[in-house]
Design a protein around this motif. Sequence first.
Motif, PDB file in Angstrom:
ATOM      1  N   GLY A  90       0.781  -1.231   0.000  1.00  0.00           N
ATOM      2  CA  GLY A  90       0.000   0.000   0.000  1.00  0.00           C
ATOM      3  C   GLY A  90       0.804   1.268   0.000  1.00  0.00           C
ATOM      4  N   PHE A  91       2.100   1.181   0.276  1.00  0.00           N
ATOM      5  CA  PHE A  91       2.893   2.405   0.456  1.00  0.00           C
ATOM      6  C   PHE A  91       3.277   3.074  -0.857  1.00  0.00           C
ATOM      7  CE2 PHE A  91       7.136   4.389   0.709  1.00  0.00           C
ATOM      8  CZ  PHE A  91       6.832   5.456   1.553  1.00  0.00           C
ATOM      9  N   VAL A  92       3.807   2.323  -1.793  1.00  0.00           N
ATOM     10  CA  VAL A  92       4.417   2.916  -2.987  1.00  0.00           C
ATOM     11  C   VAL A  92       3.395   3.711  -3.791  1.00  0.00           C
ATOM     12  CG1 VAL A  92       5.710   2.467  -5.107  1.00  0.00           C
ATOM     13  CG2 VAL A  92       6.098   1.046  -3.078  1.00  0.00           C
ATOM     14  N   GLY A  93       2.237   3.109  -4.047  1.00  0.00           N
ATOM     15  CA  GLY A  93       1.218   3.793  -4.829  1.00  0.00           C
ATOM     16  C   GLY A  93       0.733   5.057  -4.148  1.00  0.00           C
ATOM     17  N   GLU A  94       0.438   4.970  -2.843  1.00  0.00           N
ATOM     18  CA  GLU A  94      -0.043   6.150  -2.120  1.00  0.00           C
ATOM     19  C   GLU A  94       1.020   7.243  -2.086  1.00  0.00           C
ATOM     20  OE1 GLU A  94      -1.596   5.338   1.732  1.00  0.00           O
ATOM     21  OE2 GLU A  94      -3.407   4.346   0.978  1.00  0.00           O
ATOM     22  N   PHE A  95       2.273   6.858  -1.940  1.00  0.00           N
ATOM     23  CA  PHE A  95       3.354   7.845  -1.927  1.00  0.00           C
ATOM     24  C   PHE A  95       3.428   8.585  -3.261  1.00  0.00           C
ATOM     25  CE2 PHE A  95       7.809   8.942  -2.845  1.00  0.00           C
ATOM     26  CZ  PHE A  95       8.072   9.805  -1.794  1.00  0.00           C
ATOM     27  N   LEU A  96       3.373   7.846  -4.373  1.00  0.00           N
ATOM     28  CA  LEU A  96       3.426   8.483  -5.693  1.00  0.00           C
ATOM     29  C   LEU A  96       2.204   9.373  -5.918  1.00  0.00           C
ATOM     30  CD1 LEU A  96       4.712   5.509  -7.891  1.00  0.00           C
ATOM     31  CD2 LEU A  96       5.973   7.580  -7.282  1.00  0.00           C
ATOM     32  N   ILE A  97       1.048   8.932  -5.448  1.00  0.00           N
ATOM     33  CA  ILE A  97      -0.167   9.752  -5.582  1.00  0.00           C
ATOM     34  C   ILE A  97      -0.002  11.057  -4.820  1.00  0.00           C
ATOM     35  CG2 ILE A  97      -2.611   9.908  -4.941  1.00  0.00           C
ATOM     36  CD1 ILE A  97      -2.766   6.848  -5.483  1.00  0.00           C
ATOM     37  N   MET A  98       0.501  10.999  -3.590  1.00  0.00           N
ATOM     38  CA  MET A  98       0.657  12.203  -2.777  1.00  0.00           C
ATOM     39  C   MET A  98       1.670  13.156  -3.401  1.00  0.00           C
ATOM     40  SD  MET A  98      -1.546  11.786  -0.425  1.00  0.00           S
ATOM     41  CE  MET A  98      -1.098  13.126   0.665  1.00  0.00           C
ATOM     42  N   VAL A  99       2.785  12.616  -3.888  1.00  0.00           N
ATOM     43  CA  VAL A  99       3.798  13.457  -4.539  1.00  0.00           C
ATOM     44  C   VAL A  99       3.207  14.127  -5.773  1.00  0.00           C
ATOM     45  CG1 VAL A  99       5.980  13.420  -5.816  1.00  0.00           C
ATOM     46  CG2 VAL A  99       5.776  12.149  -3.673  1.00  0.00           C
ATOM     47  N   GLY A 100       2.531  13.338  -6.608  1.00  0.00           N
ATOM     48  CA  GLY A 100       1.944  13.892  -7.822  1.00  0.00           C
ATOM     49  C   GLY A 100       0.843  14.894  -7.533  1.00  0.00           C
ATOM     50  N   ALA A 101       0.047  14.650  -6.482  1.00  0.00           N
ATOM     51  CA  ALA A 101      -1.029  15.586  -6.135  1.00  0.00           C
ATOM     52  C   ALA A 101      -0.463  16.908  -5.634  1.00  0.00           C
ATOM     53  CB  ALA A 101      -1.943  14.964  -5.087  1.00  0.00           C
TER      54      ALA A 101
END
Length: 498
Positions: free
Chosen positions: A410-421
């Motif tokens: 669950g970490f990698v996807g959420e991290f990339l989403i937060m960075v991109g957002a």
Amino acid sequence: MGTETHTLLLNIVIFTPLVGVILIALLGAKQSKWVALLTTLIPLGITLQLFSLMGEATAENHDYLGFASLSWFSQPDIDIKYIIGMDGTSGLMGLLTVILFPLIVGYMWTRNLQQSKLFYMMLLLLQTGVLGFFFSLDLLVFYVFFELVLIPGSFLIGIWGDENRGKASLKFFIYTLVGSLVMLIAILYMGIHAATLKEGITFTTDYFLIQEAIEGGKIPELAGSAQAWLLAAFAISFAIKAPLFPFHTWQPSAYASSSIGGSVVLAGVLSKMGAYGFVRFCLPLFPEAVPDAAPLLATLAVIGIIYGAYMAVIQTDIKRLIAFSSLSHMGFIILGIFAMTEEALDGAILQMFAHGVSTAAMFLLADMVEVRFGTRDIRDLGGIAALAPVFTTMFLISTMASVGLPGLSGFVGEFLIMVGAFDSGILSPTLAIVAAVGVILAAIYLLNMFRKVMFGPRPDGSTQTFPPLAANEWSVMLPLLILMFWIGLYATPFLEII
């Protein structure tokens, strides 16, 4: 291998489960689970082979692997073709599908199911619909597969669910049907106007021809304000399927009231159809309207993150808690899609796969608890850690994967989403900040549930034991646990596919 071979392999992946439906109808109930297992394992093996051939996709086929083009109608002026293809995004969603379905069959192996033949027939029919949806490149073909999912999905909820299954099944059916009919109107409108781009045809649902007609405003009827309502028609349908707040009200009861097979499919795969629809159809087909609509859709996603988390906090039923948790996590995925940055989109697609794995594991573990204790009410459970330390460890890993612990899926996807957002040029950074609160809330409700169920006091007078996990329970959990660690520790192969 050539394009024809790739196409043949893709068709085998899509329609092998449908062959299983026919075989089960002809054979006895005792053979049904064997047929179901075989006809779900074959697509898994071939899908893995197709990934090894991804480098053979050609520009002539729009960089898709496999590209059938078979006309549905004899009238030369109606351009409706059976077109399928696999790229990284559809391939990853297809891989998730072919992993989860044999696991469901394996998990149900020892169950004494009522109408077992019908159960496995509906499960296999659903798999064909989902795979056909992910690999379709003609809008009418995609719509047919999208609608096909509705029938077996309703059956899995309405026949093998709990005492609330009737109402849950009806809501699922009505919501999905209404949303898809709105989208069909938009498809018909696009097909009529896009056909003017090609001489000799009056109607088309070719994905690439419609995309070409929209690019650069070549067809005025598909530009400007028309794009806004076309996007709305598609978005409503996909928002219901995802689900996205406030189109989610069918979801908690459907997830909680369905049979365990239905819960895993609904949360693990069917919700990804909505998110995939946004990626495959809304982003490329409505380039003028999406930037204007993105802030609204992202805001609804963030509301869903917080609302789902809040509702999960107050649940006492484990399956309903996981259902609202899924609503919250799908909000992250939709936020990533409409942040309109490469990092966020990559993260959203990866999170679609990761969430399917961890949520499937959570529902399966919750069912194992219910089977052994006769309840899934958190207030009636406790002390499982002392009875089953290995099971508790599995539950902990799955919970932490859902929370988004570094090192798990669950970490990698959420991290990339937060960075991109945060880096999005069209969204306010405030949305990303508020979404981050959802991560904190997820830790609260998931860890609180885990603490009470595993380490809380045992119910007064309870002498209940925890029978060891059966072979089929081990066989379904181990692949999911391996994937959680693989995605969390080495996500590069998955991101390269995307």
